[in-house]
Design a protein around this motif. Structure first.
Motif, PDB file in Angstrom:
ATOM      1  N   SER A  62      48.280 -16.754  59.571  1.00  0.00           N
ATOM      2  CA  SER A  62      49.572 -17.210  60.153  1.00  0.00           C
ATOM      3  C   SER A  62      49.449 -18.040  61.544  1.00  0.00           C
ATOM      4  CB  SER A  62      50.766 -16.049  60.661  1.00  0.00           C
ATOM      5  OG  SER A  62      49.739 -15.251  60.927  1.00  0.00           O
ATOM      6  N   ARG A  63      50.110 -18.820  62.290  1.00  0.00           N
ATOM      7  CA  ARG A  63      49.950 -19.496  63.560  1.00  0.00           C
ATOM      8  C   ARG A  63      50.130 -18.500  64.503  1.00  0.00           C
ATOM      9  NH1 ARG A  63      47.407 -22.875  61.053  1.00  0.00           N
ATOM     10  NH2 ARG A  63      48.329 -25.000  60.706  1.00  0.00           N
ATOM     11  N   SER A  64      49.193 -17.605  64.509  1.00  0.00           N
ATOM     12  CA  SER A  64      49.075 -16.432  65.485  1.00  0.00           C
ATOM     13  C   SER A  64      48.886 -16.830  66.928  1.00  0.00           C
ATOM     14  CB  SER A  64      48.448 -15.334  65.266  1.00  0.00           C
ATOM     15  OG  SER A  64      48.662 -14.497  64.149  1.00  0.00           O
ATOM     16  N   PRO A  65      49.207 -15.984  68.078  1.00  0.00           N
ATOM     17  CA  PRO A  65      48.657 -16.549  69.300  1.00  0.00           C
ATOM     18  C   PRO A  65      47.270 -16.021  69.445  1.00  0.00           C
ATOM     19  CG  PRO A  65      50.566 -15.128  69.202  1.00  0.00           C
ATOM     20  CD  PRO A  65      50.215 -15.085  67.929  1.00  0.00           C
ATOM     21  N   VAL A  66      46.453 -16.964  70.268  1.00  0.00           N
ATOM     22  CA  VAL A  66      44.937 -16.663  70.454  1.00  0.00           C
ATOM     23  C   VAL A  66      44.892 -16.312  71.988  1.00  0.00           C
ATOM     24  CG1 VAL A  66      42.846 -17.748  70.458  1.00  0.00           C
ATOM     25  CG2 VAL A  66      44.506 -18.316  68.724  1.00  0.00           C
ATOM     26  N   VAL A  67      44.274 -15.213  72.287  1.00  0.00           N
ATOM     27  CA  VAL A  67      43.901 -14.990  73.659  1.00  0.00           C
ATOM     28  C   VAL A  67      42.531 -15.184  73.805  1.00  0.00           C
ATOM     29  CG1 VAL A  67      44.048 -12.550  73.362  1.00  0.00           C
ATOM     30  CG2 VAL A  67      44.345 -13.201  75.556  1.00  0.00           C
ATOM     31  N   ARG A  68      42.200 -15.717  75.225  1.00  0.00           N
ATOM     32  CA  ARG A  68      40.657 -15.922  75.350  1.00  0.00           C
ATOM     33  C   ARG A  68      40.249 -15.296  76.742  1.00  0.00           C
ATOM     34  NH1 ARG A  68      39.478 -21.153  76.281  1.00  0.00           N
ATOM     35  NH2 ARG A  68      37.341 -21.042  75.156  1.00  0.00           N
ATOM     36  N   PRO A  69      39.889 -14.047  76.513  1.00  0.00           N
ATOM     37  CA  PRO A  69      39.341 -13.295  77.837  1.00  0.00           C
ATOM     38  C   PRO A  69      37.899 -14.068  78.505  1.00  0.00           C
ATOM     39  CG  PRO A  69      38.791 -12.197  75.702  1.00  0.00           C
ATOM     40  CD  PRO A  69      39.730 -13.404  75.404  1.00  0.00           C
ATOM     41  N   GLY A  70      37.802 -13.741  79.654  1.00  0.00           N
ATOM     42  CA  GLY A  70      36.612 -14.442  80.431  1.00  0.00           C
ATOM     43  C   GLY A  70      35.695 -13.153  80.885  1.00  0.00           C
ATOM     44  N   SER A  71      35.808 -12.109  80.465  1.00  0.00           N
ATOM     45  CA  SER A  71      34.949 -10.943  81.139  1.00  0.00           C
ATOM     46  C   SER A  71      35.344  -9.814  80.096  1.00  0.00           C
ATOM     47  CB  SER A  71      35.438 -10.287  82.381  1.00  0.00           C
ATOM     48  OG  SER A  71      36.449  -9.818  82.742  1.00  0.00           O
ATOM     49  N   THR A  72      34.467  -8.762  80.053  1.00  0.00           N
ATOM     50  CA  THR A  72      34.558  -7.694  79.394  1.00  0.00           C
ATOM     51  C   THR A  72      35.711  -6.721  79.798  1.00  0.00           C
ATOM     52  OG1 THR A  72      32.314  -7.279  79.016  1.00  0.00           O
ATOM     53  CG2 THR A  72      33.628  -5.416  78.694  1.00  0.00           C
ATOM     54  N   ALA A  73      36.110  -6.626  81.088  1.00  0.00           N
ATOM     55  CA  ALA A  73      36.941  -6.069  81.867  1.00  0.00           C
ATOM     56  C   ALA A  73      38.519  -6.499  81.192  1.00  0.00           C
ATOM     57  CB  ALA A  73      37.190  -6.066  83.396  1.00  0.00           C
ATOM     58  N   GLU A  74      38.521  -7.990  81.145  1.00  0.00           N
ATOM     59  CA  GLU A  74      39.898  -8.552  80.304  1.00  0.00           C
ATOM     60  C   GLU A  74      39.963  -8.146  79.121  1.00  0.00           C
ATOM     61  OE1 GLU A  74      39.935 -12.436  83.397  1.00  0.00           O
ATOM     62  OE2 GLU A  74      39.766 -12.780  81.294  1.00  0.00           O
ATOM     63  N   VAL A  75      38.773  -8.098  78.244  1.00  0.00           N
ATOM     64  CA  VAL A  75      39.079  -7.553  76.916  1.00  0.00           C
ATOM     65  C   VAL A  75      39.573  -5.972  76.883  1.00  0.00           C
ATOM     66  CG1 VAL A  75      37.826  -7.100  74.626  1.00  0.00           C
ATOM     67  CG2 VAL A  75      36.993  -9.085  76.067  1.00  0.00           C
ATOM     68  N   ALA A  76      39.081  -5.132  77.761  1.00  0.00           N
ATOM     69  CA  ALA A  76      39.481  -3.900  77.768  1.00  0.00           C
ATOM     70  C   ALA A  76      40.958  -3.866  78.146  1.00  0.00           C
ATOM     71  CB  ALA A  76      38.779  -3.011  78.683  1.00  0.00           C
ATOM     72  N   GLN A  77      41.533  -4.640  79.167  1.00  0.00           N
ATOM     73  CA  GLN A  77      43.075  -4.879  79.600  1.00  0.00           C
ATOM     74  C   GLN A  77      43.679  -5.104  78.128  1.00  0.00           C
ATOM     75  OE1 GLN A  77      41.999  -6.599  83.384  1.00  0.00           O
ATOM     76  NE2 GLN A  77      43.998  -5.961  83.657  1.00  0.00           N
ATOM     77  N   ILE A  78      43.073  -6.493  77.352  1.00  0.00           N
ATOM     78  CA  ILE A  78      43.803  -6.707  76.431  1.00  0.00           C
ATOM     79  C   ILE A  78      44.088  -5.888  75.004  1.00  0.00           C
ATOM     80  CG2 ILE A  78      43.533  -8.486  74.235  1.00  0.00           C
ATOM     81  CD1 ILE A  78      42.437 -10.439  76.285  1.00  0.00           C
ATOM     82  N   VAL A  79      43.127  -5.127  74.954  1.00  0.00           N
ATOM     83  CA  VAL A  79      43.111  -3.696  73.909  1.00  0.00           C
ATOM     84  C   VAL A  79      43.900  -2.989  74.512  1.00  0.00           C
ATOM     85  CG1 VAL A  79      41.896  -2.041  72.801  1.00  0.00           C
ATOM     86  CG2 VAL A  79      40.749  -4.289  73.183  1.00  0.00           C
ATOM     87  N   GLY A  80      44.164  -2.597  75.620  1.00  0.00           N
ATOM     88  CA  GLY A  80      45.149  -1.791  76.290  1.00  0.00           C
ATOM     89  C   GLY A  80      46.673  -2.167  76.079  1.00  0.00           C
ATOM     90  N   VAL A  81      46.704  -3.358  76.107  1.00  0.00           N
ATOM     91  CA  VAL A  81      48.128  -3.919  75.843  1.00  0.00           C
ATOM     92  C   VAL A  81      48.383  -3.857  74.601  1.00  0.00           C
ATOM     93  CG1 VAL A  81      49.566  -6.169  75.853  1.00  0.00           C
ATOM     94  CG2 VAL A  81      48.211  -5.498  77.923  1.00  0.00           C
TER      95      VAL A  81
END
Ligand code: FAD
Ligand code: MLT
Ligand code: ZN
Length: 454
Positions: free
Chosen positions: A41-60
């Motif tokens: 599906s035409r899902s959204p894509v998020v492009r993190p710039g650091s490990t910390a951002e990846v961790a926050q994304i997983v939290g959300v």
């Protein structure tokens, strides 16, 4: 399920608006797989710039109950890298740092670094990276860890798992695990790099890794050998498998695939006629290797019908092209079923003969393409000319593999394409252990659901 607007706003707050992609035309490249068989599906894509951002994304995503598909170069071939059920795509391609440690002969590498870039970075200190594959310009270190990619050098340096000294990852729990000191003697419990290698994004998101670098062989020589039958080719492969030192790659192809590549590239073979089977061998070109290899050459001389040898870089590349161009040439014929399997050495030749027979018995319009990493018993069975959604093809091939004592995934992983056949290779107890690990590291079940474990 769709990603809720609230969650998208939270993601924008983490990575910045420009790194949350929602425009259908822009996300299209992230949501369809390389083969065109798996269209998400035409899902959204998020492009993190650091490990910390990846961790926050997983939290959300945990809070919002949003499932996640981690993605590197999107060159995976088993439908594991695209959002088939409205998942959020987490693209790691902004993580691009490579730090080479010459003293340790290692590198600390971000997940989004393409393999070709890692190889080039290693070359700056006269070293190489042990994994090589035709998708090197697109496939990322993170993706190759997640799939435990193999490629053409496994017989010499092992698979991706064998290159790993440490990893950093955000687990499905949201916890960051990071073990990148690079100690090769470090016997302190469970080896998380091994667990994450081949986990296909189902346990967490790899953000960085510490990899060993390898000493490249001296200027190599490449030989393309021609045979009258697959059986003769495999007999020759067995001799190379036993070769004393210096053999870096032993690949095989058959007539139909090579002819397809030749017509697509508008080139011809370096032989007067075409043959039933071919083996491509790369070996270090120095005397210490060439000398012992002469015994192998003598042992297979009665099988070889013709040979082309290249010692300079352009001609080596030309010989490799017959083999590496198979994937794109087959995709031009039609959307393929791609089955990447491994067979015991003794069963290899019979399997290669039997697969087309079985598939044609089921559907005469099936076109079967066979090639692979012969040294490792890794056969790529590609099938075109049949409905991409008809799983009978996969069923026939994978059952034949299991009957022959082989593995339904040699190197590409299980993904979504083969999840329903995992039981052909794994006992109920093993699958229960897999599920227990998944439940511990991804209790909310948001990490690449449907991949590996159906
Ligand atoms: P993707 O395709 O983006 O993802 C693959 C899987 O890994 C997905 O399940 C995804 O969710 C997961 N993933 C990706 N990044 C991460 C991350 N950072 N953390 C956690 N999970 C993640 N493969 C081989 O093994 N050997 C070959 O010889 C080979 N040759 C190829 C040749 C061609 C022309 C092509 C198109 C493909 C080839 N492949 C080969 C397949 C493919 O390149 C590999 O599977 C590669 O490892 C995928 O890397 P990627 O970065 O593109 O990962
Ligand atoms: C290869 O060895 O070329 C790859 O694994 C890609 C493929 O299977 O097409
Ligand atoms: Zn392969």
């Amino acid at each position: 399920m769709a990603v809720p607007t609230r969650a998208l706003l939270d993601l924008e707050a983490i990575v910045g608006r420009e790194h949350v992609l929602t425009d259908p035309e822009v996300v299209a490249g992230y949501t369809t797989d390389w083969t065109g068989r798996f269209i998400g599906s035409r899902s959204p894509v998020v492009r993190p710039g650091s490990t910390a951002e990846v961790a926050q994304i997983v939290g959300v995503c945990r809070t919002a109950g949003v499932a996640v598909v981690p993605q590197g170069g999107n060159t995976g071939l088993v439908g594991g890298s695209v959002p088939l059920d409205g998942e959020l795509v987490v693209s790691l391609t902004r993580l691009t740092q490579v730090d080479v440690d010459a003293a340790a002969a290692q590198a600390t590498v971000d997940a989004g670094v393409p393999i070709a870039r890692l190889q080039a970075a290693a070359a700056t200190i006269g070293m190489g990276y042990g994994v090589d594959l035709a998708s090197r310009d697109g496939a990322t270190l993170g993706g190759t860890i997640a799939t435990n990619a193999g490629g053409t050098r496994v017989m010499r340096f092992g698979d991706t798992r064998a290159q790993l000294v440490g990893v950093e990852a955000v687990l499905g729990t949201g916890a960051v695990v990071s073990h990148l000191a690079g100690l090769t003697r470090d016997n302190t419990g469970y080896h998380l790099p091994s667990l994450l290698a081949g986990s296909e994004g189902t346990l967490g998101i790899v953000t960085r890794a510490r990899v060993r670098l390898v000493a490249p062989g001296t200027e190599p020589a490449v030989a393309l050998l021609a045979f009258d039958s697959v059986g003769d080719a495999m007999a020759a492969v067995a001799e190379f498998r036993r070769a004393p030192i210096g053999v870096e790659a032993v690949e095989f192809m058959v007539r139909s695939g090579v002819e397809l590549v030749c017509s697509g590239d508008r080139v011809s073979l370096p032989f007067a006629v075409s043959y039933a089977a071919y083996v491509l061998v790369e070996a270090a070109g120095n005397d210490e290797v060439i000398e012992p290899l002469s015994d192998v050459v003598a042992a297979i001389a009665h099988l070889v019908r013709d040979v082309a040898v290249a010692t300079d870089s352009p001609r080596r590349a030309a010989l490799w092209r017959y083999r590496e161009a198979h994937t794109e040439a087959i995709n031009r014929v039609g959307t393929p079923h791609k089955l990447d399997v491994a067979l015991p050495a003794a069963a290899l030749a019979a399997f290669v003969d039997e697969v087309p027979r079985r598939l044609h018995g089921w559907n005469p319009s099936a076109r079967v393409w066979l090639f692979g990493h012969a040294a490792d018993g890794n056969v790529h069975v590609n099938v075109t000319g049949v409905d991409p959604d008809d799983k009978t093809v996969d069923e026939i091939v994978l059952r034949l593999v299991a009957e022959a004592g082989g593995s339904i995934s040699a190197e590409h992983g299980i993904g979504r394409a083969k999840a329903q056949w995992l039981h052909l290779n794994r006992t109920p107890e093993e699958i229960a252990a897999f599920r227990a690990i998944k439940a511990a590291l991804d209790p909310a079940g948001i990490m690449n659901p449907g991949v590996l474990l159906a």
